[in-house]
Design an enzyme around this catalytic site. Structure first.
Site, PDB file in Angstrom:
ATOM      1  N   GLU A 257       0.801  -1.235   0.000  1.00  0.00           N
ATOM      2  CA  GLU A 257       0.000   0.000   0.000  1.00  0.00           C
ATOM      3  C   GLU A 257       0.832   1.282   0.000  1.00  0.00           C
ATOM      4  O   GLU A 257       0.643   2.153   0.844  1.00  0.00           O
ATOM      5  CB  GLU A 257      -0.944   0.011   1.209  1.00  0.00           C
ATOM      6  CG  GLU A 257      -1.879  -1.176   1.239  1.00  0.00           C
ATOM      7  CD  GLU A 257      -2.883  -1.118   2.397  1.00  0.00           C
ATOM      8  OE1 GLU A 257      -2.796  -0.206   3.222  1.00  0.00           O
ATOM      9  OE2 GLU A 257      -3.765  -1.996   2.448  1.00  0.00           O
ATOM     10  N   GLU A 363      -6.198 -11.069  -0.314  1.00  0.00           N
ATOM     11  CA  GLU A 363      -7.121 -10.374   0.588  1.00  0.00           C
ATOM     12  C   GLU A 363      -8.539 -10.291   0.029  1.00  0.00           C
ATOM     13  O   GLU A 363      -9.154  -9.217   0.006  1.00  0.00           O
ATOM     14  CB  GLU A 363      -6.579  -8.980   0.904  1.00  0.00           C
ATOM     15  CG  GLU A 363      -5.148  -9.024   1.440  1.00  0.00           C
ATOM     16  CD  GLU A 363      -4.673  -7.701   2.022  1.00  0.00           C
ATOM     17  OE1 GLU A 363      -5.509  -6.877   2.391  1.00  0.00           O
ATOM     18  OE2 GLU A 363      -3.446  -7.536   2.115  1.00  0.00           O
TER      19      GLU A 363
HETATM   20  C1  XIL Z   1      -5.590  -6.086   8.684  1.00  0.00           C
HETATM   21  C2  XIL Z   1      -5.854  -7.255   9.618  1.00  0.00           C
HETATM   22  O1  XIL Z   1      -6.895  -8.035   9.122  1.00  0.00           O
HETATM   23  C3  XIL Z   1      -6.186  -6.731  10.977  1.00  0.00           C
HETATM   24  O2  XIL Z   1      -6.320  -7.805  11.880  1.00  0.00           O
HETATM   25  C4  XIL Z   1      -5.099  -5.796  11.431  1.00  0.00           C
HETATM   26  O3  XIL Z   1      -5.401  -5.248  12.618  1.00  0.00           O
HETATM   27  C5  XIL Z   1      -4.926  -4.668  10.450  1.00  0.00           C
HETATM   28  O4  XIL Z   1      -4.623  -5.222   9.203  1.00  0.00           O
HETATM   29  N1  XIL Z   1      -4.822  -4.440   3.967  1.00  0.00           N
HETATM   30  C6  XIL Z   1      -3.786  -5.266   4.308  1.00  0.00           C
HETATM   31  C7  XIL Z   1      -3.930  -6.158   5.479  1.00  0.00           C
HETATM   32  O5  XIL Z   1      -2.784  -5.342   3.593  1.00  0.00           O
HETATM   33  O6  XIL Z   1      -2.711  -6.393   6.116  1.00  0.00           O
HETATM   34  C8  XIL Z   1      -4.933  -5.623   6.453  1.00  0.00           C
HETATM   35  O7  XIL Z   1      -5.115  -6.582   7.480  1.00  0.00           O
HETATM   36  C9  XIL Z   1      -6.219  -5.302   5.773  1.00  0.00           C
HETATM   37  C10 XIL Z   1      -6.013  -4.239   4.737  1.00  0.00           C
END
Ligand code: XIL
Length: 452
Positions: A257, A363
């Site tokens: 990101e 994701e």
């Molecule tokens: C999120 C996790 O699911 C949470 O448990 C944590 O607190 C924060 O991060 N994009 C990403 C992930 O790349 O690492 C994120 O995961 C969600 C958004």
């Protein structure tokens, strides 16, 4: 292989002594010929005429003389011949192929794990087959992933993970704020548990994420030293983590990101401020330097819904690709049942494939309540079916990707009540493949149908 290392080390030490004693009246230390190490590298493809044969291509580049030797998984060293090496792998199992490249500065190695099943060598090292009523059993030559936490690796979590998935990503315990909580002190407790679980169960581990502005410990945000010291600290961190998990973690999201919302410029993170606009390239180079075999990904969100962000992301990928520092793109797919459209998702795939990169559908979760209606108490059957259609669409798009560009289809969570989205949006939702009791939802069937 230890013997080989000792032999090389001895040869190297003898050379040092010879070069140091090479003068009559004074002993001058001469670095052996002043050459640099040459990094071993190779690729392989499966023969088009025999599915049990691979063609090995030594792609090592280097100036000056060097020699290359193969270990075809037996421990014996075989000199590299000009052209492609044909290697027959008959038995079902996993083979580690290594290439050693030696010059006067020492030696380097590259290795690849090649998996073989009843049908021959498995493309992408992911074997098809298995129970077709499961997620991983219905996916052909790519991985199906989910996220894990160190305290969710037993009981039903363990059962479902092992039944349906062959790739795991740590939800948050392989991020910098957990692994490197204070300067000079690493905490690998949770990450070791996750990696060990993957290794013990033959499940690939995807490392996520080395550098992420949202998981940066405060001591790094407020780093006391100079910019040069900051960069050295980041190199130490990336080196320490990649070395620890070398051969155990198959792939890493190095930077996560990095693109700013709205402007699509580079996010002004502490990494950019301290290391410069080329901090991304620097971090990937650090990772490559430690482990030339591990697959390196750039991961970001809204790549389908936002064409401007997509272009910015591909510009980053192009720079990394020119430097041979990236293997794949992770498109986070936190999407909704009603969008983005199929064509927009396909555009992410097309841009990735045209760049000859691996595509990670990372994701994945699909919101059923994007309106944010806080009075929703259950998933309606209508929304459950619309969600199924969207999951199926994703699975179809993924299945149609050329084999060479496939990597993994990863859902961000197992069951609905464990989804990060509940906290993130603060409204009820049901975004995953299993209900709160681990029962597969229609969405689960949608994925299996899409994988056909
Ligand atoms: C999120 C996790 O699911 C949470 O448990 C944590 O607190 C924060 O991060 N994009 C990403 C992930 O790349 O690492 C994120 O995961 C969600 C958004």
């Amino acid at each position: 292989m230890k013997n080989f290392r000792i032999y090389k080390l001895l040869a190297f030490l003898i050379m040092l002594v010879i070069s140091a004693c090479d003068s009559d009246d004074e002993v001058i230390y001469v670095s052996p010929s002043g050459t640099d190490l040459v990094q071993a590298s190779f690729t392989y493809s499966i023969s088009t005429t025999d599915p049990n044969v691979i063609l090995l291509n030594n792609t090592t580049q280097g100036s000056g003389d060097f020699t290359s030797e193969w270990d075809f998984g037996t421990g014996d060293l075989v000199p590299d011949e000009p052209g492609l090496e044909e290697l027959r792998l008959d038995g079902v199992g996993s083979y580690t192929i290594k290439l050693y490249v030696t010059n006067t500065a020492g030696f380097t190695e590259a290795s690849e794990t090649v998996r073989v099943d009843e049908d021959g060598v498995c493309p992408n090292s992911v074997c098809g087959g298995g129970d077709p009523s499961t997620l991983k059993g219905s996916a052909k030559n790519f991985s199906v992933g989910t996220i894990v936490r160190d305290n969710r690796l037993t009981g039903m979590h363990d059962e479902v993970i092992r039944r349906d998935f062959n790739n795991i990503t740590s939800e948050y315990q392989m991020k910098m704020n957990v692994m490197y909580p204070s300067q000079g002190t690493y905490d690998f407790g949770p990450s070791d548990a996750i990696v060990d679980y993957g290794v013990a169960n033959g499940i690939d581990v995807h490392g996520h994420a080395l550098i992420w502005h949202n998981a940066t410990p405060s001591w790094v945000e407020n780093f006391a030293g100079t910019d040069a010291e900051f960069e050295a600290m980041i190199r130490d961190y990336i080196t320490t983590v990649l070395e620890r998990y070398k051969g155990k973690v198959r792939s890493w999201d190095v930077v996560n990101e990095a693109i700013e919302d709205g402007s699509n410029a580079l996010r002004n993170s502490v990494f950019r401020q301290r290391m410069g606009d080329d901090f991304i390239e620097k971090c990937y180079q650090m990772a490559r330097d430690v482990d030339p075999d591990v697959l390196l990904f750039y991961n970001d969100y809204n790549m389908a819904s936002d064409s401007g962000k997509r272009a910015a992301m591909f510009a980053i990928a192009d720079r990394l690709k020119t430097l041979n520092l990236i293997d794949g793109i992770g498109a986070q797919l936190h999407i909704s049942y009603n969008g983005p459209a199929r064509g927009e998702i396909q555009a992410v795939v097309d841009g990735t494939v045209s760049r000859d990169l691996l595509m990670h559908f990372a994701e994945i979760d699909i919101r059923t309540n994007p309106e944010g209606n806080s009075s929703v108490t259950a998933l309606s059957s209508e929304r459950a079916l619309l969600q199924k259609d969207k999951y199926k669409e994703l699975a179809e798009i993924y299945t149609d990707i050329p084999t060479a560009n496939k990597f993994a289809f990863t859902v961000w969570g197992l069951k609905d009540n464990e989804s990060w989205l509940l906290d993130f949006w603060g409204v009820p939702d049901f975004p995953l493949l299993f209900d709160d009791n681990f029962n597969p939802k229609p969405a689960y069937e949608g994925v299996i149908e899409g994988f056909q």
